[in-house]
Design a protein around this motif. Structure first.
Motif, PDB file in Angstrom:
ATOM      1  N   ARG A 277       0.937  -1.379  -0.102  1.00 26.92           N
ATOM      2  CA  ARG A 277      -0.110  -0.095  -0.057  1.00 26.92           C
ATOM      3  C   ARG A 277       0.775   1.405  -0.026  1.00 26.92           C
ATOM      4  NH1 ARG A 277      -4.159   2.500   4.099  1.00 26.92           N
ATOM      5  NH2 ARG A 277      -2.292   2.781   5.285  1.00 26.92           N
ATOM      6  N   ASP A 278       1.836   1.165   0.894  1.00 27.23           N
ATOM      7  CA  ASP A 278       2.768   2.521   0.956  1.00 27.23           C
ATOM      8  C   ASP A 278       3.389   2.930  -0.545  1.00 27.23           C
ATOM      9  OD1 ASP A 278       1.659   2.651   3.467  1.00 27.23           O
ATOM     10  OD2 ASP A 278       3.767   2.012   4.310  1.00 27.23           O
ATOM     11  N   THR A 279       3.970   1.720  -1.026  1.00 21.74           N
ATOM     12  CA  THR A 279       4.317   1.807  -2.073  1.00 21.74           C
ATOM     13  C   THR A 279       3.804   2.367  -3.305  1.00 21.74           C
ATOM     14  OG1 THR A 279       5.928   0.176  -1.588  1.00 21.74           O
ATOM     15  CG2 THR A 279       6.065   0.498  -3.853  1.00 21.74           C
ATOM     16  N   VAL A 280       2.447   1.686  -3.383  1.00 21.52           N
ATOM     17  CA  VAL A 280       1.408   2.293  -4.300  1.00 21.52           C
ATOM     18  C   VAL A 280       1.150   3.762  -4.199  1.00 21.52           C
ATOM     19  CG1 VAL A 280      -1.019   2.176  -5.086  1.00 21.52           C
ATOM     20  CG2 VAL A 280       0.346  -0.096  -4.726  1.00 21.52           C
ATOM     21  N   ASP A 281       0.937   4.111  -2.799  1.00 18.99           N
ATOM     22  CA  ASP A 281       0.737   5.525  -2.410  1.00 18.99           C
ATOM     23  C   ASP A 281       2.058   6.259  -3.085  1.00 18.99           C
ATOM     24  OD1 ASP A 281      -1.239   4.747  -1.188  1.00 18.99           O
ATOM     25  OD2 ASP A 281      -0.668   5.302   0.785  1.00 18.99           O
ATOM     26  N   ALA A 282       3.147   6.030  -2.616  1.00 19.53           N
ATOM     27  CA  ALA A 282       4.436   6.650  -3.051  1.00 19.53           C
ATOM     28  C   ALA A 282       4.248   6.881  -4.715  1.00 19.53           C
ATOM     29  CB  ALA A 282       5.596   6.043  -2.611  1.00 19.53           C
ATOM     30  N   ILE A 283       3.815   5.780  -5.206  1.00 22.87           N
ATOM     31  CA  ILE A 283       3.817   5.997  -6.823  1.00 22.87           C
ATOM     32  C   ILE A 283       2.757   6.691  -7.296  1.00 22.87           C
ATOM     33  CG2 ILE A 283       3.645   4.554  -8.931  1.00 22.87           C
ATOM     34  CD1 ILE A 283       5.309   2.382  -7.777  1.00 22.87           C
ATOM     35  N   ALA A 284       1.550   6.769  -6.566  1.00 24.71           N
ATOM     36  CA  ALA A 284       0.596   7.799  -7.072  1.00 24.71           C
ATOM     37  C   ALA A 284       1.107   9.262  -7.096  1.00 24.71           C
ATOM     38  CB  ALA A 284      -0.541   7.640  -6.135  1.00 24.71           C
ATOM     39  N   VAL A 285       1.922   9.597  -5.904  1.00 19.81           N
ATOM     40  CA  VAL A 285       2.679  10.827  -5.703  1.00 19.81           C
ATOM     41  C   VAL A 285       3.541  10.973  -6.939  1.00 19.81           C
ATOM     42  CG1 VAL A 285       4.191  12.377  -4.334  1.00 19.81           C
ATOM     43  CG2 VAL A 285       2.306  10.809  -3.209  1.00 19.81           C
ATOM     44  N   TRP A 286       4.236  10.063  -7.425  1.00 20.69           N
ATOM     45  CA  TRP A 286       5.416  10.258  -8.525  1.00 20.69           C
ATOM     46  C   TRP A 286       4.445  10.610  -9.668  1.00 20.69           C
ATOM     47  CZ3 TRP A 286       5.528   6.919 -12.661  1.00 20.69           C
ATOM     48  CH2 TRP A 286       6.577   7.017 -13.594  1.00 20.69           C
ATOM     49  N   ARG A 287       3.497   9.884  -9.832  1.00 21.24           N
ATOM     50  CA  ARG A 287       2.712  10.069 -10.928  1.00 21.24           C
ATOM     51  C   ARG A 287       1.962  11.495 -11.113  1.00 21.24           C
ATOM     52  NH1 ARG A 287       1.562   5.698 -14.145  1.00 21.24           N
ATOM     53  NH2 ARG A 287       1.079   3.705 -12.961  1.00 21.24           N
ATOM     54  N   ALA A 288       1.287  11.850  -9.897  1.00 15.14           N
ATOM     55  CA  ALA A 288       0.788  13.146  -9.828  1.00 15.14           C
ATOM     56  C   ALA A 288       1.580  14.191 -10.072  1.00 15.14           C
ATOM     57  CB  ALA A 288      -0.018  13.140  -8.661  1.00 15.14           C
ATOM     58  N   SER A 289       3.024  14.103  -9.717  1.00 18.66           N
ATOM     59  CA  SER A 289       4.049  15.195 -10.070  1.00 18.66           C
ATOM     60  C   SER A 289       4.431  15.306 -11.301  1.00 18.66           C
ATOM     61  CB  SER A 289       4.910  14.675  -9.234  1.00 18.66           C
ATOM     62  OG  SER A 289       4.643  14.371  -7.850  1.00 18.66           O
ATOM     63  N   GLY A 290       3.828  14.479 -12.364  1.00 25.02           N
ATOM     64  CA  GLY A 290       4.140  14.432 -13.681  1.00 25.02           C
ATOM     65  C   GLY A 290       5.279  13.271 -14.173  1.00 25.02           C
ATOM     66  N   SER A 291       5.129  12.066 -13.217  1.00 19.99           N
ATOM     67  CA  SER A 291       6.069  11.346 -13.464  1.00 19.99           C
ATOM     68  C   SER A 291       7.629  11.592 -13.898  1.00 19.99           C
ATOM     69  CB  SER A 291       5.703  10.197 -14.622  1.00 19.99           C
ATOM     70  OG  SER A 291       4.376   9.774 -14.354  1.00 19.99           O
ATOM     71  N   PRO A 292       8.106  12.456 -13.066  1.00 20.77           N
ATOM     72  CA  PRO A 292       9.405  13.092 -13.271  1.00 20.77           C
ATOM     73  C   PRO A 292      10.533  11.913 -13.383  1.00 20.77           C
ATOM     74  CG  PRO A 292       8.773  13.111 -10.959  1.00 20.77           C
ATOM     75  CD  PRO A 292       7.695  12.781 -11.543  1.00 20.77           C
ATOM     76  N   ARG A 293      11.430  11.985 -14.400  1.00 20.11           N
ATOM     77  CA  ARG A 293      12.514  11.145 -14.672  1.00 20.11           C
ATOM     78  C   ARG A 293      13.655  11.545 -14.178  1.00 20.11           C
ATOM     79  NH1 ARG A 293      11.307   7.363 -18.683  1.00 20.11           N
ATOM     80  NH2 ARG A 293      13.283   6.321 -17.848  1.00 20.11           N
ATOM     81  N   LEU A 294      14.443  10.708 -13.807  1.00 18.76           N
ATOM     82  CA  LEU A 294      15.817  10.950 -13.247  1.00 18.76           C
ATOM     83  C   LEU A 294      16.682  11.437 -14.327  1.00 18.76           C
ATOM     84  CD1 LEU A 294      16.977   8.277 -10.675  1.00 18.76           C
ATOM     85  CD2 LEU A 294      16.181  10.548 -10.152  1.00 18.76           C
ATOM     86  N   ALA A 295      17.498  12.563 -14.221  1.00 16.04           N
ATOM     87  CA  ALA A 295      18.059  13.267 -15.580  1.00 16.04           C
ATOM     88  C   ALA A 295      19.047  12.303 -16.008  1.00 16.04           C
ATOM     89  CB  ALA A 295      18.767  14.457 -14.866  1.00 16.04           C
ATOM     90  N   ALA A 296      19.650  11.535 -15.359  1.00 21.98           N
ATOM     91  CA  ALA A 296      20.696  10.475 -15.879  1.00 21.98           C
ATOM     92  C   ALA A 296      19.992   9.659 -17.100  1.00 21.98           C
ATOM     93  CB  ALA A 296      21.327   9.689 -14.891  1.00 21.98           C
TER      94      ALA A 296
END
Ligand code: PMM
Length: 298
Positions: A277-296
């Motif tokens: 659950r916590d991982t899914v929540d954290a990924i939801a935050v990542w998605r809502a932030s526009g799925s940012p990618r690591l620069a590298a």
């Protein structure tokens, strides 16, 4: 949404094309160890009803796959025989299959994989990448199922002594490539292969961090990557107390989530975790932030 940000990282195809059990990446794989001795959850789900309830719960929390394992891969662990392994996992798989839970089987044995597929798993997760049992790739090829092929150098008992590398990332990449070639030669379809750098398996903490920093070099092999950091001892060491006592297994969740999200931002196909659950929540935050990618990895 699927497809955005996922293509063109050296993959032969977009990771988002690689849908297993209807799951769109990044996939969360929930760990269900039905073992008395796994380091992270050993002994917790040893009755059928506890194991099934936990599998159903992880699925409801958003796990695209529940990864059922009946043999501990904890460093130093002794092996169990195939009958014991099968007797642990099959009743759980049958019940979870009838509850409609998509599953993978975490095994290095072809016979266990075949029985688990028959009982209803969709995916084979082989931490030995086909090395432990030469019959494994044939079973997978005949089933036509997705195959998680992890980097591995030997069984748990000998793992620590095998953790020697000149450059861990290039060696893991090359050894994975050899396992992929063997799977392809046995008839496993390229679009069924998922690779995994195998954090903690014949790797020191430094090796795990180096692999995490340079995931793009593993991704460059052209296959979706599964990343399994959950609760592993290198996180315990990272969070050690001032007197050097490693953080307890069940107090490594925040570090697990942070590591998993960084891997997702690096473009992995999926993360294998205990706390769904916590991982899914954290990924939801990542998605809502526009799925940012690591620069590298841009
Ligand atoms: N780690 C463990 C077991 N199975 N499978 C894959 N594909 N990747 C991993 O990193 C992995 C695995 C050991 O962890 P556990 O004892 O918590 O299941």
């Amino acid at each position: 949404m699927p497809g955005r940000g996922w293509s063109g990282v050296g993959y032969r195809r977009s990771v988002s094309d690689f849908v297993v059990a209807d799951a769109v990446p990044p996939v969360v794989m929930g760990v269900l160890n039905v073992t008395p001795d796994s380091f992270s959850d050993g002994g917790r789900y040893t009755t059928l009803s506890e194991a099934v309830a936990h599998g159903v719960r992880m699925c409801a929390e958003g796990a695209a796959l529940v990864d059922v394992g009946g043999e501990s891969t904890r460093p130093g662990a002794e092996r169990v025989d195939a009958e014991t392994e099968q007797a642990r996992v099959l009743p759980v798989i049958r019940e979870l299959a009838s509850a409609g839970v998509p599953m993978s089987i975490d095994t290095t044995r072809a016979a266990v994989a075949a029985a688990a597929l028959e009982a209803g798993v969709a995916v084979v997760n082989d931490v030995s990448g086909g090395l432990a049992d030469p019959a494994m790739t044939k079973v997978v090829a005949e089933a036509g199922c997705p195959y998680v092929l992890m980097h591995w150098r030997g069984h748990s008992r000998r793992m620590a002594e095998l953790a020697t590398y000149r450059d861990v990332v290039t060696e893991v990449r090359d050894e994975l490539a050899a396992r992929v070639d063997e799977a392809l030669a046995a008839g496993v379809a390229a679009d069924k292969i998922i690779i995994d750098p195998g954090l903690g398996f014949a790797k020191t903490a430094e090796h795990n961090w180096e692999l995490t920093r340079r995931l793009a070099e593993i991704q460059a092999l052209g296959y979706p990557v599964l990343f399994g950091a959950s609760r592993k001892s290198y996180l315990g060491r990272l969070l050690a107390s001032p007197d050097g006592e490693p953080r307890a297994v069940h107090e490594r969740e925040a570090a697990t989530i942070a590591t998993s999200v960084l891997a997702v931002a690096a473009g992995v196909w999926g993360v294998r975790v205990h706390q769904v659950r916590d991982t899914v929540d954290a990924i939801a935050v990542w998605r809502a932030s526009g799925s940012p990618r690591l620069a590298a990895h841009d």
